[in-house]
Write an enzyme that holds these catalytic residues in place. Sequence first.
Site, mmCIF file in Angstrom:
data_model
loop_
_atom_site.group_PDB
_atom_site.id
_atom_site.type_symbol
_atom_site.label_atom_id
_atom_site.label_comp_id
_atom_site.label_asym_id
_atom_site.label_seq_id
_atom_site.Cartn_x
_atom_site.Cartn_y
_atom_site.Cartn_z
ATOM 1 N N HIS A 88 32.407 21.858 36.935
ATOM 2 C CA HIS A 88 32.981 20.926 36.873
ATOM 3 C C HIS A 88 34.035 20.382 37.958
ATOM 4 C CE1 HIS A 88 35.188 24.381 35.062
ATOM 5 N NE2 HIS A 88 36.231 23.906 35.505
ATOM 6 N N HIS B 166 37.409 18.511 38.906
ATOM 7 C CA HIS B 166 38.770 18.001 38.419
ATOM 8 C C HIS B 166 39.076 16.955 39.223
ATOM 9 C CE1 HIS B 166 40.293 21.705 35.890
ATOM 10 N NE2 HIS B 166 39.335 22.266 36.623
#
Length: 114
Positions: free
Chosen positions: A100, A102
């Site tokens: 992921h 951010h």
Amino acid sequence: MEDCLFCKIISGDIPSNKVYEDELVYAFTDIDPQAPVHILIIPKKHIESILKVQDGDFQYVDAMVKAAQKIAAEKGIAQDGFRIVFNTGENGGQTVHHLHLHLLGGRYMEWPPG
Ligand code: 5GP
Ligand code: ZN
């Protein structure tokens, strides 16, 4: 991956606040925001971390960065600046083992991070 939180978010088994989606990536707001804008951009393929991106998977990383550009513009944080981060492994503070990115903005980001 059956037990992966973010795979369940992609499938809709766990609800999320969708911000952006295309063929390769999905983006949603972080449940515990660390800035006025805090969005997670994830590949639709289960990849554990940036260390596990193999040949053929880099299209996902491209798509994640492109999505960050688009979302930053849409959220109005592109001009003032923002931070994009891949937390990786234990020292990197990675808690969810599905890659992921951010995207954090809407305030000044300190450096060095904690
Ligand atoms: P990491 O610490 O692995 O870099 O980031 C994981 C992020 O996922 C954290 O910022 C955390 O707040 C977020 N997160 C964990 N569980 C959920 C969830 O169920 N929904 C959403 N939207 N974010 C989550
Ligand atoms: Zn996953």
